[in-house]
Design a protein around this motif. Sequence first.
Motif, PDB file in Angstrom:
ATOM      1  N   ALA A 157      -8.354   6.952   5.017  1.00 53.01           N
ATOM      2  CA  ALA A 157      -9.667   7.615   5.018  1.00 53.01           C
ATOM      3  C   ALA A 157     -10.105   7.961   6.441  1.00 53.01           C
ATOM      4  O   ALA A 157     -10.759   8.979   6.677  1.00 53.01           O
ATOM      5  N   ALA A 158      -9.723   7.121   7.399  1.00 51.03           N
ATOM      6  CA  ALA A 158     -10.087   7.385   8.796  1.00 51.03           C
ATOM      7  C   ALA A 158      -9.203   8.468   9.416  1.00 51.03           C
ATOM      8  O   ALA A 158      -9.500   8.968  10.494  1.00 51.03           O
ATOM      9  N   GLY A 159      -8.098   8.805   8.734  1.00 47.35           N
ATOM     10  CA  GLY A 159      -7.261   9.900   9.227  1.00 47.35           C
ATOM     11  C   GLY A 159      -5.873   9.508   9.698  1.00 47.35           C
ATOM     12  O   GLY A 159      -5.174  10.330  10.293  1.00 47.35           O
ATOM     13  N   ALA A 160      -5.467   8.285   9.393  1.00 47.66           N
ATOM     14  CA  ALA A 160      -4.106   7.870   9.797  1.00 47.66           C
ATOM     15  C   ALA A 160      -3.065   8.762   9.126  1.00 47.66           C
ATOM     16  O   ALA A 160      -3.206   9.127   7.959  1.00 47.66           O
ATOM     17  N   ASP A 161      -2.031   9.099   9.872  1.00 49.88           N
ATOM     18  CA  ASP A 161      -0.945   9.887   9.286  1.00 49.88           C
ATOM     19  C   ASP A 161       0.012   8.999   8.511  1.00 49.88           C
ATOM     20  O   ASP A 161       0.554   9.407   7.485  1.00 49.88           O
ATOM     21  N   VAL A 162       0.244   7.810   9.032  1.00 47.88           N
ATOM     22  CA  VAL A 162       1.226   6.893   8.438  1.00 47.88           C
ATOM     23  C   VAL A 162       0.665   5.475   8.512  1.00 47.88           C
ATOM     24  O   VAL A 162       0.255   5.029   9.587  1.00 47.88           O
ATOM     25  N   VAL A 163       0.648   4.778   7.391  1.00 49.65           N
ATOM     26  CA  VAL A 163       0.293   3.359   7.427  1.00 49.65           C
ATOM     27  C   VAL A 163       1.597   2.554   7.488  1.00 49.65           C
ATOM     28  O   VAL A 163       2.593   2.931   6.876  1.00 49.65           O
ATOM     29  N   ALA A 164       1.562   1.486   8.260  1.00 49.94           N
ATOM     30  CA  ALA A 164       2.797   0.739   8.514  1.00 49.94           C
ATOM     31  C   ALA A 164       2.606  -0.738   8.180  1.00 49.94           C
ATOM     32  O   ALA A 164       2.217  -1.532   9.040  1.00 49.94           O
ATOM     33  N   PRO A 165       2.844  -1.105   6.921  1.00 50.30           N
ATOM     34  CA  PRO A 165       2.686  -2.505   6.512  1.00 50.30           C
ATOM     35  C   PRO A 165       3.771  -3.376   7.153  1.00 50.30           C
ATOM     36  O   PRO A 165       4.954  -3.155   6.949  1.00 50.30           O
ATOM     37  N   SER A 166       3.315  -4.348   7.939  1.00 53.81           N
ATOM     38  CA  SER A 166       4.250  -5.180   8.706  1.00 53.81           C
ATOM     39  C   SER A 166       4.257  -6.622   8.215  1.00 53.81           C
ATOM     40  O   SER A 166       4.773  -7.513   8.876  1.00 53.81           O
ATOM     41  N   ASP A 167       3.676  -6.841   7.032  1.00 56.64           N
ATOM     42  CA  ASP A 167       3.361  -8.196   6.567  1.00 56.64           C
ATOM     43  C   ASP A 167       4.467  -8.898   5.791  1.00 56.64           C
ATOM     44  O   ASP A 167       4.464 -10.110   5.681  1.00 56.64           O
ATOM     45  N   MET A 168       5.362  -8.123   5.147  1.00 60.76           N
ATOM     46  CA  MET A 168       6.456  -8.678   4.335  1.00 60.76           C
ATOM     47  C   MET A 168       6.005  -9.395   3.047  1.00 60.76           C
ATOM     48  O   MET A 168       6.740 -10.233   2.506  1.00 60.76           O
ATOM     49  N   MET A 169       4.814  -9.042   2.522  1.00 66.03           N
ATOM     50  CA  MET A 169       4.474  -9.525   1.173  1.00 66.03           C
ATOM     51  C   MET A 169       5.310  -8.725   0.161  1.00 66.03           C
ATOM     52  O   MET A 169       5.663  -7.572   0.411  1.00 66.03           O
ATOM     53  N   ASP A 170       5.580  -9.324  -0.989  1.00 66.14           N
ATOM     54  CA  ASP A 170       6.326  -8.608  -2.030  1.00 66.14           C
ATOM     55  C   ASP A 170       5.421  -7.615  -2.752  1.00 66.14           C
ATOM     56  O   ASP A 170       4.269  -7.933  -3.065  1.00 66.14           O
ATOM     57  N   GLY A 171       5.957  -6.454  -3.015  1.00 67.24           N
ATOM     58  CA  GLY A 171       5.259  -5.487  -3.879  1.00 67.24           C
ATOM     59  C   GLY A 171       4.194  -4.663  -3.196  1.00 67.24           C
ATOM     60  O   GLY A 171       3.526  -3.852  -3.845  1.00 67.24           O
ATOM     61  N   ARG A 172       4.027  -4.830  -1.888  1.00 68.14           N
ATOM     62  CA  ARG A 172       2.889  -4.126  -1.271  1.00 68.14           C
ATOM     63  C   ARG A 172       3.144  -2.640  -1.117  1.00 68.14           C
ATOM     64  O   ARG A 172       2.195  -1.844  -1.165  1.00 68.14           O
ATOM     65  N   ILE A 173       4.381  -2.216  -0.973  1.00 65.07           N
ATOM     66  CA  ILE A 173       4.619  -0.783  -0.783  1.00 65.07           C
ATOM     67  C   ILE A 173       4.235  -0.011  -2.048  1.00 65.07           C
ATOM     68  O   ILE A 173       3.512   0.992  -1.985  1.00 65.07           O
ATOM     69  N   GLY A 174       4.680  -0.513  -3.209  1.00 62.99           N
ATOM     70  CA  GLY A 174       4.322   0.145  -4.467  1.00 62.99           C
ATOM     71  C   GLY A 174       2.820   0.175  -4.686  1.00 62.99           C
ATOM     72  O   GLY A 174       2.254   1.194  -5.101  1.00 62.99           O
ATOM     73  N   ALA A 175       2.167  -0.941  -4.381  1.00 57.33           N
ATOM     74  CA  ALA A 175       0.715  -1.021  -4.588  1.00 57.33           C
ATOM     75  C   ALA A 175      -0.021  -0.071  -3.645  1.00 57.33           C
ATOM     76  O   ALA A 175      -0.988   0.601  -4.044  1.00 57.33           O
ATOM     77  N   ILE A 176       0.433   0.015  -2.412  1.00 56.93           N
ATOM     78  CA  ILE A 176      -0.220   0.916  -1.451  1.00 56.93           C
ATOM     79  C   ILE A 176       0.012   2.370  -1.859  1.00 56.93           C
ATOM     80  O   ILE A 176      -0.905   3.194  -1.836  1.00 56.93           O
ATOM     81  N   ARG A 177       1.218   2.678  -2.264  1.00 57.33           N
ATOM     82  CA  ARG A 177       1.516   4.067  -2.678  1.00 57.33           C
ATOM     83  C   ARG A 177       0.618   4.479  -3.842  1.00 57.33           C
ATOM     84  O   ARG A 177       0.032   5.561  -3.856  1.00 57.33           O
ATOM     85  N   GLU A 178       0.509   3.570  -4.805  1.00 58.16           N
ATOM     86  CA  GLU A 178      -0.300   3.870  -5.987  1.00 58.16           C
ATOM     87  C   GLU A 178      -1.767   4.094  -5.584  1.00 58.16           C
ATOM     88  O   GLU A 178      -2.412   5.047  -6.030  1.00 58.16           O
ATOM     89  N   ALA A 179      -2.268   3.248  -4.699  1.00 57.47           N
ATOM     90  CA  ALA A 179      -3.672   3.380  -4.276  1.00 57.47           C
ATOM     91  C   ALA A 179      -3.895   4.664  -3.487  1.00 57.47           C
ATOM     92  O   ALA A 179      -4.926   5.322  -3.625  1.00 57.47           O
ATOM     93  N   LEU A 180      -2.933   5.033  -2.661  1.00 53.16           N
ATOM     94  CA  LEU A 180      -3.074   6.289  -1.901  1.00 53.16           C
ATOM     95  C   LEU A 180      -3.114   7.474  -2.857  1.00 53.16           C
ATOM     96  O   LEU A 180      -3.906   8.400  -2.697  1.00 53.16           O
ATOM     97  N   GLU A 181      -2.259   7.426  -3.875  1.00 46.93           N
ATOM     98  CA  GLU A 181      -2.259   8.498  -4.884  1.00 46.93           C
ATOM     99  C   GLU A 181      -3.606   8.549  -5.600  1.00 46.93           C
ATOM    100  O   GLU A 181      -4.215   9.615  -5.726  1.00 46.93           O
TER     101      GLU A 181
END
Length: 325
Positions: A157-181
């Motif tokens: 929302a602030a205008g980032a081009d790329v978010v970079a999850p560095s946390d290594m939790m399981d399943g976060r990429i799918g959850a983030i993608r879904e929320a962005l969509e």
Amino acid sequence: MYLQRRNRILRQSAAIRSLVAETILTPSDFILPLFIDEGENVKTEISSMQGYYRNSLDITVREVKELWSMGIKSVLLFIKSKDELKDNTGKEAWNPDGLMQRSIKAIKNAVPEMIVMTDVALDPYSIYGHDGIVKEGEIVNDETVDALVKMSVSHAAAGADVVAPSDMMDGRIGAIREALEESNFTRTGIMAYSAKYASCFYGPFRDALDSAPGFGDKKTYQMNYANRIEAIKETLMDVEEGADIVMVKPAMAYLDIIREVKDAVTVPVSAYHVSGEYAMIKAAAKMGWLDENKAILESLTSIKRAGADLIATYFAKDAVKLLNA
Ligand SMILES: NCC(=O)CCC(=O)O
Ligand SMILES: [Mg+2]
């Protein structure tokens, strides 16, 4: 002697060596990590990263303009949160007026073409210095993913081009993608730290952001450095869940992993030449034991040769200057 093949022919001058060079670094290979502080005109050298600074936003914006003029196309933002904003929920991480969100806006406003990547993990916001929410001494996965989703959407929302999850939790990429969509941020990319190892080479970074874990270590979420196949599993899962770019971290002690990941995926691969790798070269150079400039170019070229399409490195500016020299 009669030799059918003389390999030294292609090494006999600088010109011919450059003609047949297999790996060539360019400024657009680099992502420069930036450490951002509250305040104005604040510039603090990181004690364990000599020559590298944590800067307030005004200085950071000037720096980003200079970086763009040098040909550097991407920055990766990290912020140092005030102690009073830290808790065990991470809620400051999705504050629309938080330092990260203000930084994204200011940088995109000043240099709209610069690719702004943002660190997504709770450690700068955690009273425990962990990348997730802590319950009974454990870093809980699913609640942390909910927090990372909110954090990612607020960066988009602030205008980032790329978010970079560095946390290594399981399943976060799918959850983030879904929320962005769902939030209609269909132009925001995800660079997943897919194979992030529990490494001692992150030590100086934790000085930079005052984010060292308050108890224990990060071995229950970051990978065991003994493992290779697991890196492929993690990376393939992140690609499946929607990562646009995957990352191996650290870099120099993991060149085998970079190569294997590169061979296993069809998305761009990045590698993070981390703070401890920076500090080692700086320290040895200071002692007069290594030629700093040569060590920088050899290290970064090796990382690219191993298969990295992109390299996050604190040496990005130095490298560009050396490449242009
Ligand atoms: N998420 C960032 C880190 O864990 C450390 C990076 C570094 O040591 O440079
Ligand atoms: Mg994973």
